[in-house]
Design a protein around this motif. Structure first.
Motif, PDB file in Angstrom:
ATOM      1  N   ALA A  43       0.728  -1.205   0.012  1.00  0.00           N
ATOM      2  CA  ALA A  43       0.010  -0.070   0.070  1.00  0.00           C
ATOM      3  C   ALA A  43       0.872   1.216   0.066  1.00  0.00           C
ATOM      4  O   ALA A  43       0.463   2.246  -0.827  1.00  0.00           O
ATOM      5  CB  ALA A  43      -0.845  -0.020   1.131  1.00  0.00           C
ATOM      6  N   MET A  44       1.879   1.072   0.719  1.00  0.00           N
ATOM      7  CA  MET A  44       2.706   2.357   1.018  1.00  0.00           C
ATOM      8  C   MET A  44       3.480   2.667  -0.249  1.00  0.00           C
ATOM      9  O   MET A  44       3.810   3.966  -0.884  1.00  0.00           O
ATOM     10  CB  MET A  44       3.735   2.090   1.843  1.00  0.00           C
ATOM     11  CG  MET A  44       4.819   3.659   1.954  1.00  0.00           C
ATOM     12  SD  MET A  44       3.853   4.891   2.529  1.00  0.00           S
ATOM     13  CE  MET A  44       3.283   4.698   4.078  1.00  0.00           C
ATOM     14  N   SER A  45       3.831   1.610  -1.359  1.00  0.00           N
ATOM     15  CA  SER A  45       4.476   1.651  -2.535  1.00  0.00           C
ATOM     16  C   SER A  45       3.639   2.346  -3.472  1.00  0.00           C
ATOM     17  O   SER A  45       3.953   3.348  -4.441  1.00  0.00           O
ATOM     18  CB  SER A  45       4.923   0.379  -3.049  1.00  0.00           C
ATOM     19  OG  SER A  45       3.877  -0.404  -3.415  1.00  0.00           O
ATOM     20  N   PHE A  46       2.435   2.101  -3.262  1.00  0.00           N
ATOM     21  CA  PHE A  46       1.380   2.682  -4.361  1.00  0.00           C
ATOM     22  C   PHE A  46       1.076   4.052  -3.883  1.00  0.00           C
ATOM     23  O   PHE A  46       0.811   5.108  -4.837  1.00  0.00           O
ATOM     24  CB  PHE A  46       0.279   1.799  -4.291  1.00  0.00           C
ATOM     25  CG  PHE A  46       0.010   0.819  -4.977  1.00  0.00           C
ATOM     26  CD1 PHE A  46       0.759   0.748  -6.301  1.00  0.00           C
ATOM     27  CD2 PHE A  46      -0.527  -0.383  -4.539  1.00  0.00           C
ATOM     28  CE1 PHE A  46       0.786  -0.504  -7.373  1.00  0.00           C
ATOM     29  CE2 PHE A  46      -0.462  -1.632  -5.450  1.00  0.00           C
ATOM     30  CZ  PHE A  46      -0.124  -1.836  -6.820  1.00  0.00           C
ATOM     31  N   ARG A  47       0.936   4.454  -2.662  1.00  0.00           N
ATOM     32  CA  ARG A  47       0.685   5.637  -1.998  1.00  0.00           C
ATOM     33  C   ARG A  47       1.889   6.582  -2.668  1.00  0.00           C
ATOM     34  O   ARG A  47       1.761   7.726  -3.223  1.00  0.00           O
ATOM     35  CB  ARG A  47       0.582   5.805  -0.491  1.00  0.00           C
ATOM     36  CG  ARG A  47      -0.728   5.188  -0.242  1.00  0.00           C
ATOM     37  CD  ARG A  47      -0.773   4.983   1.512  1.00  0.00           C
ATOM     38  NE  ARG A  47      -0.247   6.408   1.984  1.00  0.00           N
ATOM     39  CZ  ARG A  47      -0.394   6.411   3.432  1.00  0.00           C
ATOM     40  NH1 ARG A  47      -0.427   5.481   4.270  1.00  0.00           N
ATOM     41  NH2 ARG A  47      -0.073   7.620   3.915  1.00  0.00           N
ATOM     42  N   CYS A  58      -4.037  10.277   2.152  1.00  0.00           N
ATOM     43  CA  CYS A  58      -4.336   9.365   3.256  1.00  0.00           C
ATOM     44  C   CYS A  58      -3.291   9.208   4.238  1.00  0.00           C
ATOM     45  O   CYS A  58      -2.115   9.289   4.278  1.00  0.00           O
ATOM     46  CB  CYS A  58      -5.020   8.388   2.868  1.00  0.00           C
ATOM     47  SG  CYS A  58      -4.034   7.078   1.830  1.00  0.00           S
ATOM     48  N   THR A  59      -3.765   8.909   5.566  1.00  0.00           N
ATOM     49  CA  THR A  59      -2.905   8.625   6.654  1.00  0.00           C
ATOM     50  C   THR A  59      -3.437   7.450   7.457  1.00  0.00           C
ATOM     51  O   THR A  59      -4.391   7.262   7.676  1.00  0.00           O
ATOM     52  CB  THR A  59      -2.807   9.802   7.803  1.00  0.00           C
ATOM     53  OG1 THR A  59      -2.359  11.007   7.219  1.00  0.00           O
ATOM     54  CG2 THR A  59      -1.719   9.479   8.770  1.00  0.00           C
ATOM     55  N   GLY A  60      -2.260   6.449   7.716  1.00  0.00           N
ATOM     56  CA  GLY A  60      -2.888   5.225   8.106  1.00  0.00           C
ATOM     57  C   GLY A  60      -2.555   5.223   9.802  1.00  0.00           C
ATOM     58  O   GLY A  60      -1.729   6.199  10.285  1.00  0.00           O
ATOM     59  N   PHE A  61      -3.304   4.452  10.475  1.00  0.00           N
ATOM     60  CA  PHE A  61      -3.232   4.122  11.697  1.00  0.00           C
ATOM     61  C   PHE A  61      -1.598   3.854  12.166  1.00  0.00           C
ATOM     62  O   PHE A  61      -1.103   4.269  13.204  1.00  0.00           O
ATOM     63  CB  PHE A  61      -4.010   3.297  12.485  1.00  0.00           C
ATOM     64  CG  PHE A  61      -5.276   3.779  12.981  1.00  0.00           C
ATOM     65  CD1 PHE A  61      -5.847   4.808  12.316  1.00  0.00           C
ATOM     66  CD2 PHE A  61      -6.054   3.159  13.938  1.00  0.00           C
ATOM     67  CE1 PHE A  61      -7.120   5.194  12.743  1.00  0.00           C
ATOM     68  CE2 PHE A  61      -7.100   3.708  14.339  1.00  0.00           C
ATOM     69  CZ  PHE A  61      -7.923   4.703  13.959  1.00  0.00           C
ATOM     70  N   SER A  62      -0.942   3.249  11.293  1.00  0.00           N
ATOM     71  CA  SER A  62       0.364   2.646  11.717  1.00  0.00           C
ATOM     72  C   SER A  62       1.496   3.945  11.751  1.00  0.00           C
ATOM     73  O   SER A  62       2.399   4.037  12.195  1.00  0.00           O
ATOM     74  CB  SER A  62       0.980   1.814  10.741  1.00  0.00           C
ATOM     75  OG  SER A  62       0.982   2.299   9.379  1.00  0.00           O
ATOM     76  N   GLU A  63       0.862   4.972  10.941  1.00  0.00           N
ATOM     77  CA  GLU A  63       1.812   6.299  10.995  1.00  0.00           C
ATOM     78  C   GLU A  63       1.302   7.427  11.841  1.00  0.00           C
ATOM     79  O   GLU A  63       1.951   8.436  12.169  1.00  0.00           O
ATOM     80  CB  GLU A  63       1.501   7.057   9.581  1.00  0.00           C
ATOM     81  CG  GLU A  63       1.916   5.913   8.449  1.00  0.00           C
ATOM     82  CD  GLU A  63       1.292   6.415   7.040  1.00  0.00           C
ATOM     83  OE1 GLU A  63       1.982   7.214   6.414  1.00  0.00           O
ATOM     84  OE2 GLU A  63      -0.022   6.290   6.782  1.00  0.00           O
ATOM     85  N   MET A  64       0.162   7.335  12.686  1.00  0.00           N
ATOM     86  CA  MET A  64      -0.247   8.198  13.559  1.00  0.00           C
ATOM     87  C   MET A  64       0.275   7.702  14.982  1.00  0.00           C
ATOM     88  O   MET A  64       0.310   6.740  15.474  1.00  0.00           O
ATOM     89  CB  MET A  64      -1.851   8.025  13.583  1.00  0.00           C
ATOM     90  CG  MET A  64      -2.588   8.486  12.310  1.00  0.00           C
ATOM     91  SD  MET A  64      -4.093   8.697  12.625  1.00  0.00           S
ATOM     92  CE  MET A  64      -4.918   8.930  11.095  1.00  0.00           C
ATOM     93  N   SER A  65       0.351   8.776  15.600  1.00  0.00           N
ATOM     94  CA  SER A  65       0.720   8.846  17.381  1.00  0.00           C
ATOM     95  C   SER A  65      -0.419   8.477  17.812  1.00  0.00           C
ATOM     96  O   SER A  65      -1.832   8.581  17.311  1.00  0.00           O
ATOM     97  CB  SER A  65       1.126  10.122  17.712  1.00  0.00           C
ATOM     98  OG  SER A  65       0.211  11.047  17.680  1.00  0.00           O
ATOM     99  N   VAL A  66      -0.575   8.138  19.102  1.00  0.00           N
ATOM    100  CA  VAL A  66      -1.593   7.795  19.990  1.00  0.00           C
ATOM    101  C   VAL A  66      -2.726   8.905  19.992  1.00  0.00           C
ATOM    102  O   VAL A  66      -3.958   9.062  20.104  1.00  0.00           O
ATOM    103  CB  VAL A  66      -1.335   7.066  21.161  1.00  0.00           C
ATOM    104  CG1 VAL A  66      -2.318   7.182  22.138  1.00  0.00           C
ATOM    105  CG2 VAL A  66      -0.655   5.819  21.226  1.00  0.00           C
ATOM    106  N   GLN A  67      -1.813  10.143  20.217  1.00  0.00           N
ATOM    107  CA  GLN A  67      -2.744  11.288  20.546  1.00  0.00           C
ATOM    108  C   GLN A  67      -3.304  11.703  18.984  1.00  0.00           C
ATOM    109  O   GLN A  67      -4.429  12.230  19.255  1.00  0.00           O
ATOM    110  CB  GLN A  67      -1.625  12.556  20.554  1.00  0.00           C
ATOM    111  CG  GLN A  67      -2.290  13.786  20.925  1.00  0.00           C
ATOM    112  CD  GLN A  67      -3.520  13.724  21.989  1.00  0.00           C
ATOM    113  OE1 GLN A  67      -2.865  13.526  23.239  1.00  0.00           O
ATOM    114  NE2 GLN A  67      -4.604  14.270  21.900  1.00  0.00           N
TER     115      GLN A  67
END
Length: 280
Positions: A117-121, A128-137
């Motif tokens: 998915a990241m390669s296509f992005r 877009c932003t995925g949960f794996s890239e986001m902080s808990v906050q």
């Protein structure tokens, strides 16, 4: 005839805005008194569902990450012929924590899915932003979850929620790129979910097969949900109920007997379940 209930959480059993479930307690009490399994079926993670199950005093199996994983208390389910079904090839039971077991209906590993998915992005510049890239906050800020709940939401085994900030046309383009690799994008209430070719309907089918085998009796299934990601679940059930949402139109469910509640969220959920329990 034995009954089996499958329910979405956010916007259905839980209020869309504040996650309150108290309006549904009368129906839950009747489900418990009649020993009818009511199976939480959600896009949430297993970590998130544990706290909710404890609060609801629910001891039944649960379906997570839009049907990609089916979990149950260790030793509570014994399998024989259910694994011989043609559509359940290469299913393996895994251990989780000390007290749970699970299967996954996904065929693509989480790490492979995220890399592709990241390669296509990067190549097509999807916004877009995925949960794996986001902080808990950041997850807390865009969901309304507290810090502990947001941390649990990051503990994903099978799928990646994406905060989609691009166009519908670009979302379809991304979907088409992923499809040949056994991946899909499913719209939920707040996010687009990147995952393998599993869904809530297949998970319902798996557990309905199990209970039919265990009970040796005919089964009637009820399913309740409010979003597009609930369509496979609703269409796979005998008695589908679309929970009216304060923010989204009812999903288009292809089923002769679909019902749409008058009330929103857990109020509509409660009345629909009570009506179903009153039928013979």
């Amino acid at each position: 005839m034995r009954k089996l209930l499958f329910t979405d959480l956010d916007g259905s059993l839980l209020d869309h805005h504040d996650y309150d479930y108290s309006p549904a307690l009368p129906a839950i009490k009747v489900l418990q008194s009649q020993h009818i399994p009511w199976i939480l079926t959600t896009s949430k993670t297993a970590e998130e569902v544990l706290d909710i199950r404890n609060a609801l005093h629910n001891q039944y199996p649960f379906i997570v990450e839009n049907g990609a994983g089916v979990f149950w208390p260790k030793g509570s389910m014994k399998f024989t012929e259910v694994f011989c079904k043609d559509w359940l090839e290469n299913i393996e039971v895994f251990q989780w924590k000390d007290d749970y077991e699970y299967i996954t209906l996904n065929s693509v590993l989480m790490s492979e899915m995220l890399d592709l998915a990241m390669s296509f992005r990067k190549k097509f510049h999807f916004i877009c932003t995925g949960f794996s890239e986001m902080s808990v906050q950041q997850i807390s800020d865009c969901t309304g979850l507290n810090q502990k709940q947001a941390a649990n939401a990051k503990q994903r085994h099978f799928s990646e929620p994406l905060l989609w900030q691009d166009t519908e046309e670009r979302l379809q383009q991304f979907t088409n790129l992923l499809k040949p690799y056994g991946l899909q994008l499913i719209k939920g209430g707040r996010f687009v979910h990147l995952m393998g070719l599993s869904n809530k309907g297949l998970a319902l089918r798996f557990l309905a097969d199990y209970y039919h085998q265990a009970w040796q009796k005919p089964i009637e299934t009820m399913a309740l949900g409010d979003g597009c990601n609930d369509i496979p679940l609703l269409e796979a059930s005998d008695y589908p109920v679309v929970i009216r949402s304060p923010v989204n139109p009812p999903p288009a469910v292809e089923h002769d007997d679909v019902i749409i509640t008058k009330e929103y969220g857990p109020k509509g959920w409660n009345q629909a379940v009570l009506n179903w329990l009153e039928t013979a």
